[in-house]
Design an enzyme around this catalytic site. Structure first.
Site, PDB file in Angstrom:
ATOM      1  N   ASP A  15      46.306  33.933  48.468  1.00 36.55           N
ATOM      2  CA  ASP A  15      46.772  35.327  48.377  1.00 36.55           C
ATOM      3  C   ASP A  15      48.203  35.479  47.863  1.00 36.55           C
ATOM      4  O   ASP A  15      48.997  36.267  48.419  1.00 36.55           O
ATOM      5  CB  ASP A  15      46.654  36.003  49.742  1.00 36.55           C
ATOM      6  CG  ASP A  15      45.215  36.071  50.247  1.00 36.55           C
ATOM      7  OD1 ASP A  15      44.320  35.557  49.563  1.00 36.55           O
ATOM      8  OD2 ASP A  15      45.002  36.645  51.322  1.00 36.55           O
ATOM      9  N   LYS A 124      38.227  37.651  48.328  1.00 37.55           N
ATOM     10  CA  LYS A 124      37.819  37.777  49.720  1.00 37.55           C
ATOM     11  C   LYS A 124      38.166  39.172  50.241  1.00 37.55           C
ATOM     12  O   LYS A 124      38.916  39.913  49.599  1.00 37.55           O
ATOM     13  CB  LYS A 124      38.499  36.715  50.586  1.00 37.55           C
ATOM     14  CG  LYS A 124      40.012  36.851  50.715  1.00 37.55           C
ATOM     15  CD  LYS A 124      40.595  35.671  51.469  1.00 37.55           C
ATOM     16  CE  LYS A 124      42.089  35.804  51.714  1.00 37.55           C
ATOM     17  NZ  LYS A 124      42.447  36.842  52.684  1.00 37.55           N
ATOM     18  N   CYS A 172      46.710  34.771  56.701  1.00 33.20           N
ATOM     19  CA  CYS A 172      45.652  34.253  55.837  1.00 33.20           C
ATOM     20  C   CYS A 172      45.737  32.746  55.594  1.00 33.20           C
ATOM     21  O   CYS A 172      44.715  32.077  55.502  1.00 33.20           O
ATOM     22  CB  CYS A 172      45.648  35.017  54.518  1.00 33.20           C
ATOM     23  SG  CYS A 172      45.183  36.755  54.754  1.00 33.20           S
TER      24      CYS A 172
END
Length: 233
Positions: A15, A124, A172
């Site tokens: 991310d 995701k 994450c």
């Protein structure tokens, strides 16, 4: 590339997106953009596979505070979310400002990232009903609600070890690393390649990772050197 002992590592960049980085990210992690040189130096190593993951949320995603009715619509406060297929299975999670909406500028990988060396991009958080910090799956197991295909991608590539970097260390990156270990991969987080939403939580997260079988390592340590040595094999 694999070594004679079967070591076949992958790098997963979690991310590393505009909305998680200063100066304009809606959910910017302090110092988030500063990891780019270290991440790029790792991408230049002879990893057998390189993956970048992206939060890729629909506008009506359950993690956005804006999608909840008052008074339960305040960013950074917690709510309970149930498995959409099994109301008895629940999780407590935080609400966030809108971020990484599909197709938006904020969802783009940062331009500092050397995307030419990224072989796969895994999206995701696409199921509006569930939070998905991990790049592998949503947290529900009874039944499983959403999976990204990352585990299958790594297995198909014969990967043995996963090295994780990216944003954010306490969300994450943490959950991606924990699920990586659950999936049977020897898993490391390269500490210099991540930043935390709450830097004061770093030591606690590192302990939690260790308990789950994940090791936080240094870019100058033996674990990363083992990858470098593949280039000399």
């Amino acid at each position: 590339m694999a070594s004679a002992d079967g070591f076949k590592p992958a790098l997963v960049v979690v991310d590393f997106q505009e909305d998680f980085c200063p100066p304009n990210g809606s959910l910017a992690v302090t110092g988030g953009r500063d990891i780019a040189p270290l991440v790029n130096s790792l991408l230049a190593l002879p990893f057998a596979m390189t993956v970048a993951t992206k939060d890729w949320h629909p506008q009506d995603h359950v993690s956005f505070a804006s999608n909840h009715a008052p008074p339960n619509n305040k960013p950074f406060e917690s709510v309970t979310i149930a498995n959409p297929h099994n109301a008895a299975e629940t999780e407590t999670t935080r609400l966030w400002p809108d971020h990484c909406v599909q197709g938006s500028k904020g969802a783009e990988l940062v331009p500092e990232l050397d995307v030419a060396k990224v072989q796969h991009v895994v999206e995701k958080g696409q199921d509006r009903r569930v939070e998905m910090y991990s790049a592998f799956k949503a947290p529900f197991d009874d039944p499983v609600v959403a999976q990204s295909g990352l585990a299958e991608l790594l297995r198909e590539g014969g990967i043995t070890d996963v090295y994780a970097v990216g944003l954010a260390f306490d969300y994450c990156v943490k959950y991606t690393a924990i699920d990586s270990a659950k999936e049977g991969f020897k898993t490391y987080v390269v500490g210099e390649g991540s930043r935390a939403v709450d830097p004061s939580a770093w030591a606690d997260v590192e302990r939690e990772l260790k308990e789950k079988g994940v090791t936080v390592v240094s870019a100058d340590g033996e674990e990363v050197k083992k990858v470098k040595d593949l280039g000399a094999a």
